[in-house]
Design an enzyme around this catalytic site. Structure first.
Site, PDB file in Angstrom:
ATOM      1  N   GLU A  21     -28.897  43.446  51.461  1.00  0.00           N
ATOM      2  CA  GLU A  21     -27.544  43.242  50.926  1.00  0.00           C
ATOM      3  C   GLU A  21     -27.417  41.858  50.294  1.00  0.00           C
ATOM      4  O   GLU A  21     -27.877  40.864  50.855  1.00  0.00           O
ATOM      5  CB  GLU A  21     -26.544  43.392  52.077  1.00  0.00           C
ATOM      6  CG  GLU A  21     -25.273  44.072  51.678  1.00  0.00           C
ATOM      7  CD  GLU A  21     -25.491  45.526  51.274  1.00  0.00           C
ATOM      8  OE1 GLU A  21     -25.605  45.784  50.045  1.00  0.00           O
ATOM      9  OE2 GLU A  21     -25.552  46.390  52.147  1.00  0.00           O
ATOM     10  N   ASP A 159     -26.793  49.395  42.649  1.00  0.00           N
ATOM     11  CA  ASP A 159     -25.976  50.611  42.734  1.00  0.00           C
ATOM     12  C   ASP A 159     -26.395  51.596  41.646  1.00  0.00           C
ATOM     13  O   ASP A 159     -26.659  52.768  41.903  1.00  0.00           O
ATOM     14  CB  ASP A 159     -24.491  50.266  42.567  1.00  0.00           C
ATOM     15  CG  ASP A 159     -24.020  49.243  43.582  1.00  0.00           C
ATOM     16  OD1 ASP A 159     -24.755  49.004  44.562  1.00  0.00           O
ATOM     17  OD2 ASP A 159     -22.928  48.681  43.390  1.00  0.00           O
TER      18      ASP A 159
HETATM   19  C1  GLA Z   1     -22.049  45.427  45.262  1.00  0.00           C
HETATM   20  C2  GLA Z   1     -22.764  45.192  43.930  1.00  0.00           C
HETATM   21  C3  GLA Z   1     -24.285  45.344  44.107  1.00  0.00           C
HETATM   22  C4  GLA Z   1     -24.783  44.474  45.258  1.00  0.00           C
HETATM   23  C5  GLA Z   1     -23.927  44.696  46.513  1.00  0.00           C
HETATM   24  C6  GLA Z   1     -24.302  43.743  47.623  1.00  0.00           C
HETATM   25  O1  GLA Z   1     -22.213  46.758  45.673  1.00  0.00           O
HETATM   26  O2  GLA Z   1     -22.319  46.130  42.966  1.00  0.00           O
HETATM   27  O3  GLA Z   1     -24.920  45.021  42.889  1.00  0.00           O
HETATM   28  O4  GLA Z   1     -24.808  43.136  44.884  1.00  0.00           O
HETATM   29  O5  GLA Z   1     -22.551  44.545  46.247  1.00  0.00           O
HETATM   30  O6  GLA Z   1     -25.581  44.001  48.079  1.00  0.00           O
END
Ligand code: GLA
Length: 376
Positions: A21, A159
């Site tokens: 994360e 994502d």
């Molecule tokens: C959000 C962002 C991702 C990532 C997460 C944390 O979901 O869209 O790109 O940075 O937070 O891991």
């Protein structure tokens, strides 16, 4: 519901991140999976340049000319739709119009990437309408550009790429620098449990951007010790310790860097433990990830802490952590499949008693983006 004669039907998953994360924008490693829940697109290509979208969950509609999308100017869901079309045009793809019914079953703003699910699925649909198929990494980059440039969220690639490249039955270990992906099988005895804490993700935008800036500050400091460093991904815990010894860090910047460096290590360890079936160790790493996000990265909150604590105390739970950006939203737990119904049944009342809030839990298999064509 508006009747659209379906020329084809696309299902784009949401994602849940098992571990890794706030590492993606540091060019690091993540291990998410694509969910069974997601966004659906019923697509009827048109001969003209009109993009007509019916957002069934909002009972809302949008119509725009592809030559004049005014993407990024609405401040609502239309920025995602028009922004995705505009990002495809920006990337040089010629598009024609389409009429699309969009529906879905992801919690909105819950940290399960409903926006990336929309962007990836829509980009895939608009390209498919032209008979174009592109590599998952290219699709993900276009969807990410839509999010950054037109929805004005400075996200990483996790994502969009986990949705575009998700493999059914597998988690995806992603190198966010090279965009190389390794599919890691999730055996049948392992259940992935997703729990929406019911806490809205306030602050997520501004605090997210602040964390990104703090990581950049850490890189600038570490570059004084080793000029070859480009991102926190390049930093070892030894180098980090050296910088601390030399008193180079403000405490908060050090803790942000320590989270990212240790989280990258945890992702590799978790992927290795997955391969050998050591789910107890994967669970420990997930717990450590949560504590690091809570204490060093400071993106948790009382409810996410409480929810994960309750889960850790339950029989059959290997580990639990917040998932996604944090500041509310969802948790993920790794659970023995035979115990998952018992865990779900016990969790709701326990969480309500502890916080006064209602959570929603569901277990998911790893899924993938799919398309269905009508039979000839
Ligand atoms: C959000 C962002 C991702 C990532 C997460 C944390 O979901 O869209 O790109 O940075 O937070 O891991």
């Amino acid at each position: 519901m508006t009747e659209v004669k379906a020329a084809f039907f696309v299902r784009s998953p949401g994602r849940v991140n098992l571990i890794g994360e706030h590492t993606d924008y540091n060019a690091g490693f993540v291990m998410p999976l694509a969910l069974e829940r997601g966004t659906t697109f019923q697509v009827q290509p048109r001969d003209d340049q009109q993009l007509i979208v019916h957002a069934l969950r909002f009972n809302a509609h949008d119509q725009a000319d592809l030559a004049n999308l005014a993407a990024g100017t609405h401040g609502d869901w239309r920025d995602y739709v028009r922004g995705t079309a505009q990002a495809l045009l920006d990337a040089g793809y010629a598009l024609q119009g389409a009429e699309i019914n969009i529906d879905g079953d992801l919690p909105l703003s819950g940290g399960l990437s409903s926006s990336a699910s929309l962007e990836v699925g829509l980009a895939f649909s608009l390209l498919h309408a032209q008979g174009i198929t592109i590599a998952p990494a290219e699709l993900a980059k276009i969807a990410q550009r839509a999010e950054i440039e037109y929805a004005h969220v400075n996200c990483g690639i996790m994502d969009q790429l986990s949705i575009a490249a998700g493999v059914a039955g597998h988690a995806t270990l992603i190198d966010c620098r090279s965009l190389e992906i390794e599919a890691v099988p999730i055996p049948a005895e392992v259940a992935v449990l997703v729990i929406d804490s019911g806490v809205p993700r306030t602050l997520a935008g501004s605090a997210y951007n602040q964390r990104r800036a703090e990581c950049e500050q850490a890189v600038a400091i570490l570059q004084q010790l080793d000029p070859s460093i480009n991102d926190l991904r390049d930093v070892s815990s030894t180098l980090l310790a050296q910088a601390v010894e030399q008193d180079r860090f403000e405490d908060v910047i050090y803790r942000r860097a320590r989270h990212v460096v240790s989280e990258n290590e945890r992702v590799h360890k978790a992927a290795a433990a997955f391969r050998t079936g050591d789910f107890g160790y994967v669970g420990e790493l997930m717990n450590e990830s949560h504590w690091s996000l809570r204490d060093d990265y400071e993106v948790s909150g009382p409810e996410l802490d409480q929810l994960t604590e309750l889960l850790r105390d339950m029989a059959g739970v290997w580990g639990a952590r917040l998932t996604g950006a944090g500041f509310g939203g969802c948790c993920v737990a790794l659970v023995e499949a035979s115990q998952v119904d018992t865990v779900i049944a016990a969790l709701g009342p326990a969480y309500h008693a502890a916080t006064g809030r209602t959570c929603e839990a569901f277990s998911t298999k790893a899924s993938a983006l799919t398309i269905e064509e009508p039979r000839a």
